[in-house]
Design an enzyme around this catalytic site. Sequence first.
Site, PDB file in Angstrom:
ATOM      1  N   HIS A 230       0.822  -1.212   0.000  1.00  0.00           N
ATOM      2  CA  HIS A 230       0.000   0.000   0.000  1.00  0.00           C
ATOM      3  C   HIS A 230       0.852   1.257   0.000  1.00  0.00           C
ATOM      4  O   HIS A 230       0.754   2.055  -0.921  1.00  0.00           O
ATOM      5  CB  HIS A 230      -1.090   0.065   1.075  1.00  0.00           C
ATOM      6  CG  HIS A 230      -1.813   1.361   0.904  1.00  0.00           C
ATOM      7  ND1 HIS A 230      -2.767   1.552  -0.055  1.00  0.00           N
ATOM      8  CD2 HIS A 230      -1.600   2.580   1.460  1.00  0.00           C
ATOM      9  CE1 HIS A 230      -3.137   2.817  -0.074  1.00  0.00           C
ATOM     10  NE2 HIS A 230      -2.445   3.462   0.833  1.00  0.00           N
ATOM     11  N   TYR A 234       2.159   5.580  -2.322  1.00  0.00           N
ATOM     12  CA  TYR A 234       2.505   6.959  -1.959  1.00  0.00           C
ATOM     13  C   TYR A 234       3.951   7.271  -2.303  1.00  0.00           C
ATOM     14  O   TYR A 234       4.307   8.439  -2.480  1.00  0.00           O
ATOM     15  CB  TYR A 234       2.177   7.227  -0.483  1.00  0.00           C
ATOM     16  CG  TYR A 234       0.703   6.994  -0.219  1.00  0.00           C
ATOM     17  CD1 TYR A 234      -0.258   7.620  -1.029  1.00  0.00           C
ATOM     18  CD2 TYR A 234       0.262   6.118   0.755  1.00  0.00           C
ATOM     19  CE1 TYR A 234      -1.603   7.378  -0.860  1.00  0.00           C
ATOM     20  CE2 TYR A 234      -1.091   5.875   0.938  1.00  0.00           C
ATOM     21  CZ  TYR A 234      -2.013   6.505   0.123  1.00  0.00           C
ATOM     22  OH  TYR A 234      -3.349   6.262   0.290  1.00  0.00           O
ATOM     23  N   HIS A 380      -9.428   1.457 -11.063  1.00  0.00           N
ATOM     24  CA  HIS A 380      -8.985   2.414 -10.025  1.00  0.00           C
ATOM     25  C   HIS A 380      -7.530   2.817 -10.249  1.00  0.00           C
ATOM     26  O   HIS A 380      -7.193   3.991 -10.292  1.00  0.00           O
ATOM     27  CB  HIS A 380      -9.168   1.760  -8.651  1.00  0.00           C
ATOM     28  CG  HIS A 380      -8.317   2.323  -7.549  1.00  0.00           C
ATOM     29  ND1 HIS A 380      -8.513   3.586  -7.021  1.00  0.00           N
ATOM     30  CD2 HIS A 380      -7.256   1.800  -6.852  1.00  0.00           C
ATOM     31  CE1 HIS A 380      -7.623   3.805  -6.053  1.00  0.00           C
ATOM     32  NE2 HIS A 380      -6.844   2.746  -5.937  1.00  0.00           N
ATOM     33  N   PHE A 381      -6.665   1.823 -10.451  1.00  0.00           N
ATOM     34  CA  PHE A 381      -5.261   2.219 -10.399  1.00  0.00           C
ATOM     35  C   PHE A 381      -4.726   2.776 -11.709  1.00  0.00           C
ATOM     36  O   PHE A 381      -3.638   3.356 -11.711  1.00  0.00           O
ATOM     37  CB  PHE A 381      -4.370   1.151  -9.749  1.00  0.00           C
ATOM     38  CG  PHE A 381      -4.120  -0.122 -10.497  1.00  0.00           C
ATOM     39  CD1 PHE A 381      -3.376  -0.125 -11.654  1.00  0.00           C
ATOM     40  CD2 PHE A 381      -4.552  -1.336  -9.971  1.00  0.00           C
ATOM     41  CE1 PHE A 381      -3.096  -1.316 -12.310  1.00  0.00           C
ATOM     42  CE2 PHE A 381      -4.281  -2.527 -10.616  1.00  0.00           C
ATOM     43  CZ  PHE A 381      -3.553  -2.516 -11.792  1.00  0.00           C
ATOM     44  N   HIS A 382      -5.482   2.663 -12.795  1.00  0.00           N
ATOM     45  CA  HIS A 382      -5.014   3.398 -13.976  1.00  0.00           C
ATOM     46  C   HIS A 382      -5.395   4.881 -13.883  1.00  0.00           C
ATOM     47  O   HIS A 382      -4.847   5.701 -14.614  1.00  0.00           O
ATOM     48  CB  HIS A 382      -5.509   2.750 -15.266  1.00  0.00           C
ATOM     49  CG  HIS A 382      -4.698   1.526 -15.610  1.00  0.00           C
ATOM     50  ND1 HIS A 382      -4.975   0.282 -15.106  1.00  0.00           N
ATOM     51  CD2 HIS A 382      -3.582   1.379 -16.372  1.00  0.00           C
ATOM     52  CE1 HIS A 382      -4.071  -0.588 -15.539  1.00  0.00           C
ATOM     53  NE2 HIS A 382      -3.215   0.053 -16.310  1.00  0.00           N
ATOM     54  N   ARG A 443      -9.852  -9.393 -13.241  1.00  0.00           N
ATOM     55  CA  ARG A 443      -8.571  -8.812 -13.621  1.00  0.00           C
ATOM     56  C   ARG A 443      -7.570  -9.952 -13.773  1.00  0.00           C
ATOM     57  O   ARG A 443      -7.860 -11.080 -13.382  1.00  0.00           O
ATOM     58  CB  ARG A 443      -8.086  -7.810 -12.563  1.00  0.00           C
ATOM     59  CG  ARG A 443      -7.704  -8.446 -11.249  1.00  0.00           C
ATOM     60  CD  ARG A 443      -7.277  -7.440 -10.179  1.00  0.00           C
ATOM     61  NE  ARG A 443      -5.938  -6.925 -10.406  1.00  0.00           N
ATOM     62  CZ  ARG A 443      -5.119  -6.487  -9.429  1.00  0.00           C
ATOM     63  NH1 ARG A 443      -5.511  -6.531  -8.158  1.00  0.00           N
ATOM     64  NH2 ARG A 443      -3.927  -6.006  -9.699  1.00  0.00           N
ATOM     65  N   ARG A 444      -6.408  -9.688 -14.336  1.00  0.00           N
ATOM     66  CA  ARG A 444      -5.316 -10.648 -14.412  1.00  0.00           C
ATOM     67  C   ARG A 444      -5.765 -11.999 -14.965  1.00  0.00           C
ATOM     68  O   ARG A 444      -5.409 -13.049 -14.437  1.00  0.00           O
ATOM     69  CB  ARG A 444      -4.716 -10.879 -13.029  1.00  0.00           C
ATOM     70  CG  ARG A 444      -4.155  -9.641 -12.423  1.00  0.00           C
ATOM     71  CD  ARG A 444      -3.556  -9.915 -11.073  1.00  0.00           C
ATOM     72  NE  ARG A 444      -2.388  -9.085 -10.888  1.00  0.00           N
ATOM     73  CZ  ARG A 444      -1.636  -9.078  -9.802  1.00  0.00           C
ATOM     74  NH1 ARG A 444      -1.924  -9.863  -8.806  1.00  0.00           N
ATOM     75  NH2 ARG A 444      -0.597  -8.302  -9.724  1.00  0.00           N
TER      76      ARG A 444
END
Length: 553
Positions: A230, A234, A380-382, A443-444
């Site tokens: 996680h 950041y 979300h993460f793109h 996903r994946r």
Amino acid sequence: MSTPIVSDPAEFLVPQNQLNVVRWNIYFGFAILAIGVIMGLDQALNYARINIFQYYPGIRSYYQGLTIHGVFNVLVLTTAFANGFIALTTARGLGRKLNDALLQAAFWTLLIGSLLAAYAMLIGKATVLYTFYPPLKADWTFYLGLALVVISTWITSANQLVVLRGWRKEHPGERIPLMAFMSIATYVMWDIASVGLAVEVVALLLPWSLGLLPGVDPMLSRTLFWFTGHPIVYFWLLPVYVSWYGMIPRQAGGVLFSDTLTRVAFILFILLVPVGFHHQFVDPGISEGLKFTVAFITFAIFFPSLMTAFAVMYALEIAGRRRGGTGLISWFFKIPWNDPSVAAQVLAMLAFLLGGISGLMNASYTMNMEIHNTAFVPGHFHLTIGTAVALSYMGIAYWLIPFLEQRELWSPRLARIQAFLYFGAVLIFSTGMTAGGLQGMPRRTDLSDATYNLPSWRIPGIVTAVGGSLMFVSMVLFFVVMVMTIFAGKKNRTLDIPFTETVQTPPAGGWQIQLDQLRYWVLASIVLVALVYGPFIYAHFPPNLSSPGLQYP
Ligand code: HAS
Ligand code: CU
């Protein structure tokens, strides 16, 4: 009267030999990104059940391509960019040259580590995806390579601390200049966060892959991975925050309103490291109470980003109003949208508003049961790493490469088109993924070869493929602009880093000076880590090393 956020606003120049190392970090990162992006095109088309990996030389499976895509884009590019860019902002922030030996060592360690990992993936001996969950097993070169990549960040952090110590001796009692504070806080956060990954790789996976351990403990390894996994997001994001707080206000023609708020935001990231369990809401072996607690800490880590949204938006508003903008929103259209560096980064911020919202959805325990392991998560993460961070890197590159080369940007117009195209494309792409994910689209998964499928995945899959293909086109434009700038940009020897000013000088007394005592915040973070992870590690000790490895062909 406003104050620059660097120590030596007019005079300091980072020595050319150090700028060269910064440049090689950035160029290496972008070269790696180019390969990652080519792999990405296959991933996007796969959702529309179009299979192109067999046309890629040396790539044997969708999963091998996906591993390269993930490792190159989020582990190697991000580290290379941060090591180069943040070394530069630290030196410029403190007005001091870096330590040459450490700067060189970080670059070579990163290079050798990345090449080792790349070798393992390219020969097909590390098809383990970027999370390398055991019992999936990779060749030892992969684990050693990743360990070296992490070590390169520690060397960079050591370099910052050495330079900071020198600066403090010469500036007793002074506040750390904001740009340097943000840069150093980023790596201090990461020093704590990276311990999980380091222990997982060095103590468990590397010896296991060398045959020195009888098996592996998947539960413990996953937990150590997510301890880092996680806060690593950041580590990707904060160098971009250095630009959003430390440069964008200036580039847009505004000013940053609060030095203290900025420091508090970075400190919150240091404090709230232990939230990795929110990636393990569906994992067995972790108590409900712990999952519940971590869900709350995850909501808390929303705040530093909300503070950033507020502060940066206000800086942009000041800029827009100075340029004649009036009313509630028309200032927004007055910021210098024709500057590709500003346009790319403000578009990245807009995408991050959506990425942040989907992050909150992921973090909500019951919602997570619905979307975990579906395409919702890459949706979300793109928007976060894939746009807030990646498009900001491109925006930063639009002044950084001209600065490093002392040449003007080649075709700012094409750069602008590139940024808008990427933004539009990623919105299409993420809409496809998010909508598909809500219908259970996994996903994946090599969907083009899967024997199962649902009719409701068809349209979202096509939307994903269209968006991903447009992202690919936009990336090609980015690389064209970069290469042309390096080789054909007009010479200009006057460029400097665009650093922001704050409305007031940071207070020289009062409670605010404690903000610069990073050791307090590190200590508090370690206490919180011990409270959250201590009981789990205690319960899972000694590790159960009985699981045999699996190798994907
Ligand atoms: Fe995440 C999964 C929760 C942020 C990346 N995330 C992932 C994965 C990745 C990733 C790569 O709780 C997949 C991992 C895997 O492979 O399995 N994420 C969050 C939360 C946040 C968050 C709560 N993620 C990020 C960032 C990433 C990133 C940042 C990369 C850089 N994420 C999750 C959860 C999962 C997860 C669960 C697990 C899902 C699962 O089940 O597998 C928060 O930090 C987000 C806070 C963000 C905001 C937005 C602030 C907006 C700003 C821009 C302002 C705009 C301006 C424009 C100034 C609150 C700062 C102004 C103009 C105007 C006029 C409007
Ligand atoms: Cu997370």
